[in-house]
Design a protein around this motif. Sequence first.
Motif, short mmCIF file in Angstrom:
data_model
loop_
_atom_site.label_atom_id
_atom_site.label_comp_id
_atom_site.label_asym_id
_atom_site.label_seq_id
_atom_site.Cartn_x
_atom_site.Cartn_y
_atom_site.Cartn_z
N LYS A 268 0.71 -1.44 -0.15
CA LYS A 268 0.11 -0.21 0.03
C LYS A 268 0.83 1.24 -0.08
O LYS A 268 0.40 2.18 -0.31
CB LYS A 268 -0.93 0.15 1.23
N GLU A 269 2.19 1.21 0.44
CA GLU A 269 3.17 2.33 0.60
C GLU A 269 4.31 2.10 0.28
O GLU A 269 4.89 1.17 0.93
CB GLU A 269 2.85 2.84 2.14
N HIS A 271 8.02 4.00 -0.15
CA HIS A 271 8.69 5.23 -0.08
C HIS A 271 10.22 5.18 -0.45
O HIS A 271 10.94 4.36 0.31
CB HIS A 271 8.71 5.59 1.37
N LEU A 292 -1.31 2.90 -2.40
CA LEU A 292 -2.15 4.15 -2.16
C LEU A 292 -1.20 5.31 -1.99
O LEU A 292 -1.52 6.35 -2.43
CB LEU A 292 -2.47 3.93 -0.59
N VAL A 293 0.06 4.92 -1.67
CA VAL A 293 1.27 6.27 -1.42
C VAL A 293 2.35 5.69 -2.15
O VAL A 293 3.02 4.64 -2.10
CB VAL A 293 1.47 6.35 -0.10
N ASP A 295 6.05 7.46 -2.82
CA ASP A 295 6.98 8.64 -2.39
C ASP A 295 8.36 8.44 -3.36
O ASP A 295 9.01 7.62 -3.27
CB ASP A 295 7.32 8.59 -1.28
N LEU A 314 -3.95 4.69 -6.31
CA LEU A 314 -3.05 5.79 -5.72
C LEU A 314 -3.49 7.10 -5.32
O LEU A 314 -4.66 7.55 -6.04
CB LEU A 314 -1.98 6.11 -6.97
N GLU A 315 -3.32 7.37 -4.10
CA GLU A 315 -4.07 8.48 -3.53
C GLU A 315 -2.89 9.57 -3.40
O GLU A 315 -3.27 10.88 -3.50
CB GLU A 315 -4.51 8.33 -2.19
N ARG A 316 -1.66 9.26 -2.94
CA ARG A 316 -0.66 10.38 -2.64
C ARG A 316 0.70 10.02 -3.67
O ARG A 316 1.25 8.81 -3.55
CB ARG A 316 -0.21 10.11 -1.57
N ASP A 318 4.43 11.67 -4.86
CA ASP A 318 5.39 12.75 -4.40
C ASP A 318 6.63 12.82 -5.46
O ASP A 318 6.94 11.67 -5.27
CB ASP A 318 5.87 12.80 -2.97
N LEU A 336 -6.03 11.04 -7.64
CA LEU A 336 -5.18 11.69 -6.66
C LEU A 336 -5.83 12.48 -5.51
O LEU A 336 -6.62 13.54 -6.15
CB LEU A 336 -3.93 12.14 -7.06
#
Length: 602
Positions: A268-269, A271, A292-293, A295, A314-316, A318, A336
């Motif tokens: 889900k994430e 980074h 979802l995130v 980075d 995907l929501e975030r 960067d 987003l």
Amino acid sequence: MSRLKGVAGRDPRAGFRNERRDCAASVPQGLLKAARKSGQLNLSGRNLSEVPQCVWRINVDIPEEANQNLSFSATERWWEQTDLTKLIISNNKLQSLSDDLRLLPALTVLDIHDNQLTSLPSAIRELENLQKLNVSHNKLKILPEEITNLRNLKGLYLQHNELTCIPEGFEQLFNLEDLDLSNNRLTSIPASFSSLSSVVRLNISSNQLKSLPAEISGMKRLKHLDCNSNLLETIPPELASMESLELLYLRRNKLRFLPEFPSCKLLKELHVGENQIEMLGAEHLKHLNSILVLDLRDNKLKSVPDEITLLQSLERLDLSNNDISSLPCSLGKLHLKFLALEGNPLRTIRREIINKGTQEVLKYLRSKIKDDGLSQSDCVTETAMTLPSESRVNIHAIITLKTLDYSDKQTALIPDEVFDAVKSNAITSVNFSKNHLCEIPKRIVEMKEMVSDVNLSFNKLSFISLELCMLQKLTFLDLRNNFLNSLPEEMESLVRLQTINLSFNRFKILPEVLYRIPTLETILISNNQVGSVDPQKMKTMENLITLDLQNNDLLQIPPELGNCVNLRTLLLDGNPFRVPRAAILMKGTAAILEYLRDRIPS
């Protein structure tokens, strides 16, 4: 009366008078008295340079008050009171612990964080009931081998010490679920970590790791892996086979390439900011179905591929501080909530649009699709073909990603041309989400020998046709946000199905057929009207790891559900039951299952 043994015929105060006087100065008798009743003693922040003997001997010696009052009420019968199970001596000035630690064998929690300890006593091996040990923020250079004797340990917190290695036999801590080794001086992680099969959360950030052992993939229940702030240049490809992984932190390393994650269906994430990643390709994105995130800040990216639209969840995103000069207008199709673009030399979007925030940027990109069609210079067009129905099929996705993507077309019918476009190519994924389908296209059966992932979410399905039940290789099925209230018995033939998402439908019970699919590892059925589950049938699902029942109509949770010990994630929030209470739910799955087991009628 065992504690009176050996004291008859003498003054029981004789040997400990001075000791007790010293103890009383640092530990009030009222605290000790309360600890004998509750089994918990908190001596945090008392400026202690050593642990008083009366603490170690709290369950051995006759309490001071017993020598002053020989008639005891029911609440003062000290010989019947509780052994110490929780000791907190954090935020003091302790430089060492006495071997008298062995006098507290009933301890389940020992918290000594924020002291000045350089070592732990070998007597720690005798705390065999210990479940949580917090020695963070000390000055430990090594761990005693005796720590490997703590076989019931579930939480071990060693962050902010000076550890350079892990002791032999560490893999014997097979009940460990939460392990924090961050902010130490580790240069390697033992391959034996693969035996820590119960670990759900592993934090090895802020060390000096140049690589990870391939064997780390043996940590089958790992959900949260934090490798931030190390010296990693590559990630072992075996990491991509960790099917339970949900959160992965790789910030501040020396990565040049984004890893691929073909088996991480639950991720889900991700980074990976502050690395040296130069390229983001379709092959890096094609398996991130649940992300979802993402980075990617502070890297060296020069472009974003058109296949970014594969990340439908995907929501975030960067992308700040890279070298991106233009964005694909297809990015506007994503839903987003947050898009960061600062620090890029963007030439195709005016600064005032970027300054207005995420939704304005997405709106602008969508408008360029409508205004300029296929001639828009910063849209990747060579991967599309125009069909008679004026629709577009991403041929590049079919050939390179093995994905048939016809999502977000707001159509009630998938044109035959879409299926024809597959031709002889081997397709593994089908995405028909965000349309108006009332039934599953019959031609999907043509892919029964190859398709493993099917996404039919956000449609208008009220029933599942038998064509879907013929997809023998199906492992991942997304049916959320439809009008379903039942599943056909024929779904029992999906003998490879591992994950099914039924959230936001109209189910009133957990579909019976699911109990008969032994390969299921994840059932997501939140936001329905489920009023009951069968714990006996659930127990037979030996591979089930995740069960999401949030926001349903459960009036009670059957205690027998506590016997489903393979569950690592059980989500029950938002149901109208009274017990377990919120305080238990907040402690996590293990606590919920333990609570339920304790209430099974004998």
